[in-house]
Structure formats: C-alpha cells, structure tokens
Enzyme design. Structure first.
Site, short mmCIF file in Angstrom:
data_model
loop_
_atom_site.label_atom_id
_atom_site.label_comp_id
_atom_site.label_asym_id
_atom_site.label_seq_id
_atom_site.Cartn_x
_atom_site.Cartn_y
_atom_site.Cartn_z
CE1 TYR A 149 27.67 -34.81 -89.59
CE2 TYR A 149 25.26 -35.00 -88.43
CZ TYR A 149 26.42 -35.24 -89.45
OH TYR A 149 25.85 -36.18 -90.45
CE LYS A 153 26.90 -32.89 -92.48
NZ LYS A 153 27.27 -33.27 -94.01
#
Ligand SMILES: NC(=O)c1ccc[n+]([C@@H]2O[C@H](COP(=O)([O-])OP(=O)(O)OC[C@H]3O[C@@H](n4cnc5c(N)ncnc54)[C@H](O)[C@@H]3O)[C@@H](O)[C@H]2O)c1
Length: 323
Positions: A149, A153
C-alpha cells in the site's frame, strides 16, 4: 447525447466509502458522474440511492485495465484502504495503485482532463517528523506487510508528477489522513469502525499496544469539501497537499469517546501492536489552509454520533448481526 455544459467526472473507487460521498456531492453540484468500481471493498449498496439519477452511471471495471471514456476530470480513489483488505492480495494492491495510476493518467493525458490522486498519509510511513509537512520524505519500510500500500501509493505519486512534468497533465495529489464516517466498511479493522462496531455489539474493544499511539480523525464531509477545492484550485496547485484533521487524540481517548457516545458496557482489551503500525500520525495542514482556504469543521463527537447512527442502522438492517 453528451451535454457539453455539464462537467463530466469520473470517480474511480466510486462505490467505496469516500468515493460514494464524493459522487453524492458531485451530483448535488450538477455534474454528470461516472462511478467506476470493481467492488473489491466497495458495494453497490453505497450508491444504490443514486440509481434513479439520470446524471449517474455505475460501471464495473478494474483500474488495472485501460479504460476509454470521455470525461473532463478524474478523481482516482480506487484502492483498498484498510490493512485487512490491502494485505489480502498485496500484489493486486500494488497493481491497483501503480497500473491504476498509469491507466488513469494515460486517460487524462489523452483527454486533457484534470486528475486528482487520493494518496495517503501512509507515504510518510512511521514518521520521524511530527506533525508531518508535505516536504517530509517519509520513513517507509519497502519490504514489510504494509509496503504494497505505502510504496504503491508513493509510486503513484511519482507517476503523477512525471506525467505532469513530462506530458503537462494537470494533476492534484491529496495526501489523505484518517477519515471516518457513514459507509465505512463495517469489518475493515480501521480504528473508528472497529471501535463503534465492537461497542454497539457489546464485544470487547480491542486496543493495540498501550493505546497511547495518536491519530487525527477527519469527518468525511470535511474531506470531500477539501477534495473538491483541490480539484478546482488553479493549475499550479498540484500538491501534494495534506488533508486531514490536525486535532490529535490517542487511540485510547477515541475508545473512551465511543464508549460514552454509544452508552456501551464493552470492556477495553489490549492486544499486541501490528507490524509497522505508526505510533504518531498527525497532519500539518498549513498548506491546505493557505492554498485551499480549507480546514475541517466537524468536531469529533458530532462526526462520531453520525457514524454511530449509521452503524447502528446497519446492524439493525443486517440479518445475523446483533445490536
Ligand atoms: N479513508 C481514509 O481514511 C483514507 C486515508 C488515506 C487515503 N485514502 C484513500 O482514499 C481512497 C478511498 O478510500 P476509502 O476509505 O473510500 O476506501 P474503500 O475501500 O471504501 O474504497 C476504495 C474503493 O476502490 C475500489 N477498488 C479497489 N481496487 C480497485 C480496482 N483495482 N479497480 C477498481 N476499483 C477498485 C473498492 O472496491 C472500493 O470501492 C483510497 O485510494 C485510499 O487509499 C483513504
């Protein structure tokens, strides 16, 4: 036939928690809204109330595959946001952030559309600077359980800025901090939904570690207002810009507020801190105040009450769940 006077807006991840509130706001402001989702964590239920709306269209699509539609602006929100969900298929999580960004940026480039990325405070990792300002580069584990994650990102942000520098795509990057409100996934392990669900169902409230780790909680309506202001800001306002509520609470304080507001008798139970869980997380929102003239307005108790009402109703409507 396309109405050229009405802004056409694509919301990826539009059937999720934040996405569905964004669709509501955009429709209320007269946009044509194309809501795209693969329903991994989002649900049709979140946008069912919009089904009869002529300016609303829902499409099942995975952002890791290219998409060809005609829109003026894109809010790229597609990505599971809670550790339980994004760790379920970490490869797909990275693909969603990275391939999703490439596909949506490619679309924006082809159309000359503005594009906003829902980035995250997780790009700061377990920060050594507190509160975090946008020029802090972060302290991120590249090989841990949260990396799919966090690094996904971070790479998406890189792609946004390279499409901007190399191809002139008008970008906006929002670094969103903990946001809560109605339509959060009831079982996603995020701290606000967790505590409320546990309090309402009378099960023990799980506090990880000693509960002294801090979080800053932003109510969803405030966050959506900020996303809209960022999208409408002048072209040179690209971000990254922190969006969140700078009022800091310990996780223990949150648990106590939830217990009081629900009137629950649930006990507090301590469990070990999960891997890479940040100990402090609080936005410096000076930039958002300056360039967007924005700051959160909803006090924690008011936002919690609305969220508690939502989950209370959800529990009553859902067979097999007890209130
Ligand atoms: N809520 C927060 O506190 C928070 C904080 C920081 C960042 N964000 C970011 O905001 C965005 C929305 O978060 P949320 O809280 O609404 O989470 P959410 O899980 O409710 O929404 C994400 C949506 O994206 C969809 N999705 C996931 N993978 C997809 C794919 N490959 N293709 C198409 N759709 C896909 C899901 O089905 C879901 O509807 C995410 O990008 C998240 O990283 C949220």
């Amino acid at each position: 036939m396309k109405d050229f006077r009405t802004p056409h807006t694509l919301v990826t991840g539009g059937a999720g928690f934040l996405g569905s509130h964004l669709c509501d706001r955009l429709l209320a402001e007269g946009h044509e809204v194309l809501c795209l989702d693969n329903f991994f964590t989002g649900s049709k239920q979140n946008v069912r109330h919009l089904a009869g709306e002529a300016r609303f269209e829902l499409i099942r699509h995975d952002v890791t595959f290219p998409l060809y539609v005609e829109v003026d602006e894109i809010f790229n929100l597609a990505c599971p946001a809670s550790p339980i969900h994004y760790q379920e298929d970490p490869v797909q999580t990275t693909k969603t952030s990275v391939h999703g960004a490439i596909n949506m940026l490619g679309l924006a480039k082809r159309l000359g559309a503005r594009i906003l990325q829902a980035s995250t405070s997780e790009v700061y990792g377990d920060p050594r600077v507190h509160p975090q300002t946008e020029d802090y580069w972060g302290h991120v584990n590249p090989v841990g359980l949260r990396s799919c994650y966090d690094e996904g990102k971070r790479c998406a942000e890189t792609l946004f800025f390279d499409y901007h520098r190399q191809h002139g795509v008008p970008i906006k990057v929002a670094r969103i901090f903990n946001t809560y409100g109605p339509r959060m996934h009831p079982n996603d392990g995020r701290v606000v939904s967790n505590f409320i669900m546990q309090a309402l169902s009378g099960t023990p409230i799980t506090l990880y570690g000693d509960g002294k780790q801090t979080r800053a909680f932003c109510y969803v309506d405030d966050l959506i207002e900020a996303l809209l202001r960022l999208m409408r800001a002048p072209r040179e306002v690209t971000g990254p810009v922190n969006l969140g509520n700078p009022s800091e609470f310990t996780v223990r304080e949150l648990a106590e507020r939830v217990l009081e507001l629900t009137g629950s008798k649930s006990e507090i139970r301590h469990e070990p801190l999960p891997s890479d869980d940040p100990t402090q997380r609080c936005p410096d929102i000076s930039l958002a105040r300056r360039v967007l003239d924005w700051e959160p307005r909803t006090p924690l108790d008011a936002g919690l009450k609305l969220t508690i009402d939502y989950f209370d109703d959800w529990l009553r409507r859902t067979p097999g769940k007890t209130r």
